[in-house]
Design a protein around this motif. Sequence first.
Motif, PDB file in Angstrom:
ATOM      1  N   ARG A  10      14.335  -2.698  -7.044  1.00 32.09           N
ATOM      2  CA  ARG A  10      14.120  -1.541  -6.169  1.00 32.09           C
ATOM      3  C   ARG A  10      13.084  -0.593  -6.768  1.00 32.09           C
ATOM      4  O   ARG A  10      13.079  -0.328  -7.968  1.00 32.09           O
ATOM      5  N   ALA A  11      12.209  -0.089  -5.906  1.00 38.65           N
ATOM      6  CA  ALA A  11      11.143   0.823  -6.345  1.00 38.65           C
ATOM      7  C   ALA A  11      10.932   1.897  -5.279  1.00 38.65           C
ATOM      8  O   ALA A  11      11.699   1.978  -4.314  1.00 38.65           O
ATOM      9  N   THR A  12       9.891   2.702  -5.452  1.00 40.12           N
ATOM     10  CA  THR A  12       9.613   3.790  -4.499  1.00 40.12           C
ATOM     11  C   THR A  12       8.164   3.721  -4.043  1.00 40.12           C
ATOM     12  O   THR A  12       7.242   3.700  -4.868  1.00 40.12           O
ATOM     13  N   TRP A  13       7.993   3.647  -2.740  1.00 40.54           N
ATOM     14  CA  TRP A  13       6.651   3.610  -2.163  1.00 40.54           C
ATOM     15  C   TRP A  13       6.132   5.042  -2.050  1.00 40.54           C
ATOM     16  O   TRP A  13       6.789   5.914  -1.492  1.00 40.54           O
ATOM     17  N   LEU A  14       4.940   5.289  -2.598  1.00 42.96           N
ATOM     18  CA  LEU A  14       4.374   6.629  -2.619  1.00 42.96           C
ATOM     19  C   LEU A  14       2.983   6.645  -1.996  1.00 42.96           C
ATOM     20  O   LEU A  14       2.192   5.722  -2.202  1.00 42.96           O
ATOM     21  N   PHE A  15       2.689   7.702  -1.277  1.00 44.16           N
ATOM     22  CA  PHE A  15       1.320   7.944  -0.831  1.00 44.16           C
ATOM     23  C   PHE A  15       0.633   8.781  -1.901  1.00 44.16           C
ATOM     24  O   PHE A  15       1.292   9.373  -2.763  1.00 44.16           O
ATOM     25  N   ALA A  16      -0.679   8.849  -1.852  1.00 47.53           N
ATOM     26  CA  ALA A  16      -1.431   9.581  -2.873  1.00 47.53           C
ATOM     27  C   ALA A  16      -0.960  11.026  -2.995  1.00 47.53           C
ATOM     28  O   ALA A  16      -0.876  11.579  -4.101  1.00 47.53           O
ATOM     29  N   ALA A  17      -0.617  11.619  -1.869  1.00 44.93           N
ATOM     30  CA  ALA A  17      -0.170  13.017  -1.877  1.00 44.93           C
ATOM     31  C   ALA A  17       1.192  13.183  -2.560  1.00 44.93           C
ATOM     32  O   ALA A  17       1.551  14.287  -2.978  1.00 44.93           O
ATOM     33  N   HIS A  54       7.554   7.963 -16.492  1.00 44.20           N
ATOM     34  CA  HIS A  54       7.216   6.852 -15.596  1.00 44.20           C
ATOM     35  C   HIS A  54       6.148   7.305 -14.599  1.00 44.20           C
ATOM     36  O   HIS A  54       6.292   7.168 -13.390  1.00 44.20           O
ATOM     37  N   THR A  55       5.065   7.862 -15.139  1.00 41.63           N
ATOM     38  CA  THR A  55       3.992   8.353 -14.275  1.00 41.63           C
ATOM     39  C   THR A  55       3.223   7.191 -13.653  1.00 41.63           C
ATOM     40  O   THR A  55       3.222   6.070 -14.163  1.00 41.63           O
ATOM     41  N   VAL A  56       2.583   7.471 -12.525  1.00 42.04           N
ATOM     42  CA  VAL A  56       1.836   6.436 -11.814  1.00 42.04           C
ATOM     43  C   VAL A  56       0.437   6.953 -11.472  1.00 42.04           C
ATOM     44  O   VAL A  56       0.191   8.158 -11.453  1.00 42.04           O
ATOM     45  N   GLU A  57      -0.469   6.013 -11.205  1.00 41.83           N
ATOM     46  CA  GLU A  57      -1.816   6.335 -10.741  1.00 41.83           C
ATOM     47  C   GLU A  57      -1.975   5.742  -9.352  1.00 41.83           C
ATOM     48  O   GLU A  57      -1.631   4.572  -9.128  1.00 41.83           O
ATOM     49  N   PRO A  58      -2.443   6.521  -8.391  1.00 37.70           N
ATOM     50  CA  PRO A  58      -2.617   5.970  -7.045  1.00 37.70           C
ATOM     51  C   PRO A  58      -3.708   4.901  -7.008  1.00 37.70           C
ATOM     52  O   PRO A  58      -4.728   5.018  -7.680  1.00 37.70           O
ATOM     53  N   ALA A  59      -3.438   3.843  -6.265  1.00 36.35           N
ATOM     54  CA  ALA A  59      -4.429   2.790  -6.022  1.00 36.35           C
ATOM     55  C   ALA A  59      -4.799   2.893  -4.546  1.00 36.35           C
ATOM     56  O   ALA A  59      -3.932   2.720  -3.674  1.00 36.35           O
ATOM     57  N   ASP A  60      -6.060   3.180  -4.272  1.00 37.59           N
ATOM     58  CA  ASP A  60      -6.462   3.494  -2.895  1.00 37.59           C
ATOM     59  C   ASP A  60      -5.671   4.723  -2.437  1.00 37.59           C
ATOM     60  O   ASP A  60      -5.786   5.771  -3.015  1.00 37.59           O
ATOM     61  N   ASP A  61      -4.827   4.569  -1.447  1.00 38.39           N
ATOM     62  CA  ASP A  61      -4.078   5.734  -0.953  1.00 38.39           C
ATOM     63  C   ASP A  61      -2.579   5.620  -1.216  1.00 38.39           C
ATOM     64  O   ASP A  61      -1.786   6.331  -0.616  1.00 38.39           O
ATOM     65  N   TYR A  62      -2.172   4.725  -2.117  1.00 35.35           N
ATOM     66  CA  TYR A  62      -0.742   4.560  -2.373  1.00 35.35           C
ATOM     67  C   TYR A  62      -0.482   4.321  -3.863  1.00 35.35           C
ATOM     68  O   TYR A  62      -1.386   4.064  -4.656  1.00 35.35           O
ATOM     69  N   ALA A  63       0.793   4.392  -4.225  1.00 32.62           N
ATOM     70  CA  ALA A  63       1.243   4.074  -5.584  1.00 32.62           C
ATOM     71  C   ALA A  63       2.695   3.613  -5.482  1.00 32.62           C
ATOM     72  O   ALA A  63       3.364   3.829  -4.459  1.00 32.62           O
ATOM     73  N   ILE A  64       3.162   2.964  -6.527  1.00 36.48           N
ATOM     74  CA  ILE A  64       4.548   2.488  -6.536  1.00 36.48           C
ATOM     75  C   ILE A  64       5.250   3.032  -7.782  1.00 36.48           C
ATOM     76  O   ILE A  64       4.833   2.756  -8.909  1.00 36.48           O
ATOM     77  N   VAL A  67       2.129  11.521  -5.318  1.00 37.87           N
ATOM     78  CA  VAL A  67       2.041  11.178  -6.742  1.00 37.87           C
ATOM     79  C   VAL A  67       2.248  12.363  -7.677  1.00 37.87           C
ATOM     80  O   VAL A  67       3.000  12.259  -8.657  1.00 37.87           O
ATOM     81  N   PRO A  68       1.620  13.531  -7.451  1.00 38.24           N
ATOM     82  CA  PRO A  68       1.834  14.655  -8.369  1.00 38.24           C
ATOM     83  C   PRO A  68       3.307  15.036  -8.508  1.00 38.24           C
ATOM     84  O   PRO A  68       3.796  15.271  -9.623  1.00 38.24           O
TER      85      PRO A  68
END
Length: 217
Positions: free
Chosen positions: A115-122, A134-144, A124-125
């Motif tokens: 299980r994970a979390t789908w994130l949009f670029a907005a 567990h920070t992430v970097e957006p790829a295109d307009d999404y991140a996981i 991410v912060p």
Amino acid sequence: MPVSRKPFGHAAVPVVLPVVLSVVVLLVGTACSGGDTAGNGGSGSGSGPGTSTTSATPSSPATATASPTSATSTATAYATTTTAHKAPWKDKNADFGYVTKAKVVSGGVQFSFDRATWLFAADVPAWNKANPTHTVEPADDYAIGNVSKKLRAFVLVTGAKIFGSIILSDQPESKKITAAQFVSRVNSGFGGVTCWIYHQYGGLTGNVVQLEEQYRP
């Protein structure tokens, strides 16, 4: 004057017997009265209210057993769709994560799910602030976002609706595929397919009745 045929000593017998009987009745009545008092005291060892309270107890398990059955029978089944959801992240019952290691079992296909979390670029912060380790970097307009790598096992029931995309059906647009195709592609070494899964009665547990691959460019 006629002489009585009964000896004089027997004349008192009719008087003695009632007295003896009265004493016996009095003793028996006192004993019975003591038994009722013990029963009323709540020990449950005698007859009366103590016994009636105990005899009512077996009805409780029957009621408790019936409740889960009634709840299950009235649960609302998740309404599957004829096409994949256009915005699954808006459905509170959509469960997102990585699908791996599928195998055919009795009743359908069992698969592992991280299980994970789908994130949009907005998003991410806020995610990075809440999950500094567990920070992430957006790829295109999404991140996981994925805090835990725990694997859960779910069963995709026979007849479930399965929609593949880039990995499961070799095309960006969602396409309905068979369970056999799903098993074959998941086990082809892609390292996990991002999917939305929908459980039989909604929520995040139970058998799965619909699965949709999340397209990632």
